[in-house]
Design an enzyme around this catalytic site. Structure first.
Site, mmCIF file in Angstrom:
data_model
loop_
_atom_site.group_PDB
_atom_site.id
_atom_site.type_symbol
_atom_site.label_atom_id
_atom_site.label_comp_id
_atom_site.label_asym_id
_atom_site.label_seq_id
_atom_site.Cartn_x
_atom_site.Cartn_y
_atom_site.Cartn_z
ATOM 1 N N GLU A 260 0.807 -1.231 0.000
ATOM 2 C CA GLU A 260 0.000 0.000 0.000
ATOM 3 C C GLU A 260 0.837 1.276 0.000
ATOM 4 O O GLU A 260 0.638 2.157 0.846
ATOM 5 C CB GLU A 260 -0.960 0.006 1.194
ATOM 6 C CG GLU A 260 -1.874 -1.208 1.241
ATOM 7 C CD GLU A 260 -2.805 -1.211 2.446
ATOM 8 O OE1 GLU A 260 -2.711 -0.316 3.295
ATOM 9 O OE2 GLU A 260 -3.629 -2.130 2.523
ATOM 10 N N GLU A 367 -6.136 -10.815 -1.028
ATOM 11 C CA GLU A 367 -6.862 -10.636 0.243
ATOM 12 C C GLU A 367 -8.369 -10.612 0.001
ATOM 13 O O GLU A 367 -9.082 -9.753 0.530
ATOM 14 C CB GLU A 367 -6.415 -9.328 0.927
ATOM 15 C CG GLU A 367 -4.914 -9.239 1.115
ATOM 16 C CD GLU A 367 -4.446 -7.989 1.863
ATOM 17 O OE1 GLU A 367 -5.287 -7.281 2.453
ATOM 18 O OE2 GLU A 367 -3.233 -7.731 1.856
#
Ligand code: XIL
Length: 455
Positions: A260, A367
């Site tokens: 991220e 995820e």
């Protein structure tokens, strides 16, 4: 039935007048007394294996005797509920068979005196919850690994372990391999939890995806407030990465190195402590240290909103292209896929996936969870939402399964069952984002996964 009741009433009346042994309908002789027979209520909380019965209290009674049988005449008694003694005016009847008819009656007791039988109630237990899905995901998916995010504590729960081992052939540590856990104090590593997961996965022949060496949301406080120079910071990060990757070399076959790194909507590089201390090129440096520590390990960059946040997507692909031109190691991209039943749309997912294929990179759907209550409009998982979720999971798996083999890596689900998902506390409203129900039974979404492989 009316006849039997009249007969019992008669016995009761006779018992009142003369103390007289009267045969009741189970064929035993009992002393009938003035004690009134209880009235049974309808059964409640009927499940596949149990139900609850309640009855009206009888004046003077100090206990009750309950019979449960599988036939109306109480010839086939269900042990141990054959004159089962109960002081309360309710009983949970357990360890029953699913889809079976049961009959219940009760008598009141006062010392040695026993009343006549109550009315008889009958009920049918529910069908068994199907905890065995049609097919485990890992055996249905023959061309890529099926991963699950797990945590060290849950491995020791038998029910969790059974499902992990039946359904999945790759694991990601949900939080145990993040820097705030593995490097809590300067110079002091703690691999106890990470080791537990690694040992478990190896013992069960599962692959291990490392997650995540550098993440702005899992920075130990001493790193966030690092007091040394920028050079010292960089040396510390290099040592940290080298230590962790070397420890698991040959066991952890792939790593999310930086997680991220880009801001939402703008695609700007996040101004994390890593960027502030090591400069804009910090991701390339981290990738190189990982490669130096383990020449075989697959290096991933992992992020969310990759299918629809076009700015973030562009920044990520620009980085990938730049790394390629400069020879900076990068093997694949992780699309987190924290999505909803109604979003993002199919075209966006397919277009983003194509951009990974075009670059010859590995793709990890890393995820996956699918929210069914993003608007907080439902308070339980409705059958309709469960089906819509199933369709979205099917779509995601179909898209993943259709990519060329050279780009395939794994599809990882972010958790096992609904009640344990991080989504619940992240969004702070009820949701059911995973493939298994709280009771470990597979959901429609699990079926959707299997269907996606067959489309
Ligand atoms: C979450 C875990 O599920 C939580 O248990 C943990 O406390 C915080 O992180 N993106 C990621 C994951 O890359 O590491 C996050 O996992 C979810 C969002």
């Amino acid at each position: 039935m009316i006849k039997i009741n009249m007969y019992l009433m008669l016995c009761g009346i006779i018992g009142l007048v003369v103390s007289f042994g009267c045969s009741d309908d189970d064929g035993e002789n009992r002393n009938k007394t003035a004690l009134v027979a209880p009235t049974l209520n309808n059964a409640t909380d009927i499940s596949a294996n149990s139900f609850t019965v309640t009855w009206e209290a009888v004046d003077g009674a100090n206990g009750y005797l309950i019979d449960v049988a599988t036939d109306q005449r109480f010839g086939q008694m269900v042990e141990p509920y054959n004159s089962w003694r109960q002081n309360a005016i309710s009983l949970k009847v357990e360890n029953l068979d699913p889809s079976t008819d049961y009959y219940v009656r009760v008598r009141a007791m006062m010392g040695m005196e026993v009343s006549g039988n109550s009315n008889v109630i009958s009920l049918t237990t529910l069908e068994e919850v199907d905890t065995e899905p049609e097919e485990p995901l890992k055996s249905a998916a023959t061309t890529f690994s099926v991963g699950v995010a797990l945590s060290a504590d849950r491995i020791s729960s038998g029910s969790h372990a059974k499902l992990y081992e039946r359904e999945f052939n790759q694991v990601t540590a949900e939080w145990e391999m993040k820097m705030n856990i593995t490097y809590p104090r300067p110079g002091e590593f703690d691999f106890s939890k990470a080791d537990k997961i690694v040992d478990y996965a190896i013992a069960n022949d599962m692959g291990i995806h490392g997650h995540a060496l550098i993440w702005h949301n899992a920075v130990p406080s001493w790193v966030e407030s690092f007091s040394g120079t920028n050079e010292e910071f960089e040396a510390m990060i290099k040592d940290y990465i080298t230590t962790v990757v070397t420890r698991y070399k040959g066991k952890v076959k792939s790593w999310d190195v930086v997680n991220e790194a880009f801001e939402d909507n703008s695609g700007e590089l996040r101004n994390s402590v890593f960027r502030r201390k090591m400069g804009d090129d910090y991701i390339a440096k981290c990738h190189q240290w990982v490669r130096d520590a383990d020449p075989e390990v697959k290096i991933f960059y992992n992020d969310y909103s990759m299918t629809f946040d076009k700015k973030k997507q562009q920044s990520t692909f620009n980085m990938a292209d730049d790394f390629k031109s400069r020879g900076v190691p990068l093997d694949g991209l992780g699309f987190q896929m924290h999505i909803s039943y109604n979003w993002p749309n199919t075209n966006d997912i397919e277009a983003a996936v194509q951009k990974v294929i075009d670059r010859g990179l590995l793709l990890h759907f890393s995820e996956l969870d699918v929210r069914v209550n993003p608007d907080n409009g439902i308070s339980s998982l409705t059958p309709q939402r469960a089906i819509e979720q199933q369709k979205k999971v099917e779509e995601v798996v179909r898209i993943y399964n259709a990519i060329p083999q050279a780009n395939k890596f794994a599809l990882t689900v972010w958790g096992l069952k609904d009640d344990e998902s991080w989504i619940l506390y992240f969004w702070d409203n009820p949701d059911w984002p995973l493939l298994f129900n709280a009771d470990f039974s597979p959901k429609e979404a699990h079926t959707g996964f299997l269907q996606g492989l067959k489309d």
